[in-house]
Motif scaffolding. Structure first.
Motif, PDB file in Angstrom:
ATOM      1  N   ASP A  80      32.222  13.648 -29.944  1.00  0.00           N
ATOM      2  CA  ASP A  80      31.080  13.667 -30.852  1.00  0.00           C
ATOM      3  C   ASP A  80      31.566  13.950 -32.266  1.00  0.00           C
ATOM      4  O   ASP A  80      32.697  14.395 -32.472  1.00  0.00           O
ATOM      5  N   GLN A 110      23.652  18.850 -32.613  1.00  0.00           N
ATOM      6  CA  GLN A 110      22.348  19.139 -32.017  1.00  0.00           C
ATOM      7  C   GLN A 110      22.482  19.354 -30.511  1.00  0.00           C
ATOM      8  O   GLN A 110      23.494  18.987 -29.909  1.00  0.00           O
ATOM      9  N   LEU A 112      22.348  18.968 -26.516  1.00  0.00           N
ATOM     10  CA  LEU A 112      22.539  17.827 -25.624  1.00  0.00           C
ATOM     11  C   LEU A 112      21.271  17.579 -24.814  1.00  0.00           C
ATOM     12  O   LEU A 112      20.416  18.473 -24.702  1.00  0.00           O
ATOM     13  N   PRO A 113      21.155  16.402 -24.205  1.00  0.00           N
ATOM     14  CA  PRO A 113      20.010  16.143 -23.330  1.00  0.00           C
ATOM     15  C   PRO A 113      19.960  17.159 -22.180  1.00  0.00           C
ATOM     16  O   PRO A 113      20.982  17.734 -21.806  1.00  0.00           O
ATOM     17  N   GLN A 114      18.779  17.350 -21.636  1.00  0.00           N
ATOM     18  CA  GLN A 114      18.561  18.311 -20.553  1.00  0.00           C
ATOM     19  C   GLN A 114      19.604  18.174 -19.448  1.00  0.00           C
ATOM     20  O   GLN A 114      19.991  17.069 -19.095  1.00  0.00           O
ATOM     21  N   THR A 116      22.747  18.625 -19.340  1.00  0.00           N
ATOM     22  CA  THR A 116      24.076  18.133 -19.697  1.00  0.00           C
ATOM     23  C   THR A 116      24.884  19.284 -20.288  1.00  0.00           C
ATOM     24  O   THR A 116      24.375  20.043 -21.110  1.00  0.00           O
ATOM     25  N   GLN A 118      28.826  20.054 -22.021  1.00  0.00           N
ATOM     26  CA  GLN A 118      30.012  19.409 -22.576  1.00  0.00           C
ATOM     27  C   GLN A 118      31.042  20.494 -22.896  1.00  0.00           C
ATOM     28  O   GLN A 118      30.831  21.294 -23.803  1.00  0.00           O
ATOM     29  N   PRO A 149      22.208  21.977 -23.502  1.00  0.00           N
ATOM     30  CA  PRO A 149      20.879  21.620 -24.000  1.00  0.00           C
ATOM     31  C   PRO A 149      20.119  22.786 -24.635  1.00  0.00           C
ATOM     32  O   PRO A 149      19.113  22.574 -25.299  1.00  0.00           O
ATOM     33  N   ASN A 150      20.612  24.006 -24.445  1.00  0.00           N
ATOM     34  CA  ASN A 150      19.896  25.178 -24.950  1.00  0.00           C
ATOM     35  C   ASN A 150      20.512  25.759 -26.212  1.00  0.00           C
ATOM     36  O   ASN A 150      20.252  26.905 -26.557  1.00  0.00           O
TER      37      ASN A 150
END
Length: 161
Positions: A80, A110, A112-114, A116, A118, A149-150
């Motif tokens: 990213d 920002q 990540l999608p729910q 996920t 990394q 995601p959080n």
């Protein structure tokens, strides 16, 4: 005072993991390596030998595990990148009466999608000149940070001259 400068280029990355409400989860400061390509770019700029001035600064992150090397031209495994539209330069007076010039690049990744996660382990500043390939100015390897995601991941890189 003999008039001789001893300051070289030095960089430190501050990683901040923030809850979605902006509160701090974790902060890390990690010194980095300035690449030969990064030093070359600075020298070319000083001598007026660049075909285009830097137009875009960003911080890239990855999952590579190799230690940084002066010869690195890219991250080990980039996943990213986040831009900084307004990198800053300021002169800072030190406590001993000397001064340094500090360039600061700040970027925010920002959430990540729910569901996920990394596992990030490396970062570097990418400098683009017009449409040219990005120059990896510096690189750092750090203990794994699990981006999810959080959270929001804010990165501030200070380069002192």
């Amino acid at each position: 005072m003999n008039g001789k400068e001893t300051q070289g280029m030095d960089g430190v990355l501050t990683l901040e993991l923030l809850h979605l409400d902006g509160s701090l989860m974790e902060r890390r400061r990690v010194p980095n390596l300035i690449t030969i390509a990064g030093k070359q770019l600075v020298a070319e700029l000083l001598m007026g030998r660049v075909t285009a001035l830097p137009t875009r600064w960003s911080i890239a992150v990855g999952t590579g595990i190799d230690q940084p090397s002066p010869n690195d031209t890219m991250l080990g495994a980039k996943v990213d990148e986040a831009p900084d539209a307004t990198p800053k330069v300021e002169a800072v007076k030190q406590g001993d009466g000397t001064s340094i010039v500090r360039a600061t690049v700040t970027a925010t990744l920002q959430p990540l999608p729910q569901a996920t996660v990394q596992p990030l382990t490396e970062a570097g500043i990418l400098i683009r000149q017009g449409g040219e390939t990005a120059v990896l100015f510096n690189r750092v390897r750090f203990e794994e940070v699990n981006r999810g995601p959080n959270m929001v991941m804010k990165m501030t890189w200070e380069i002192s001259f």
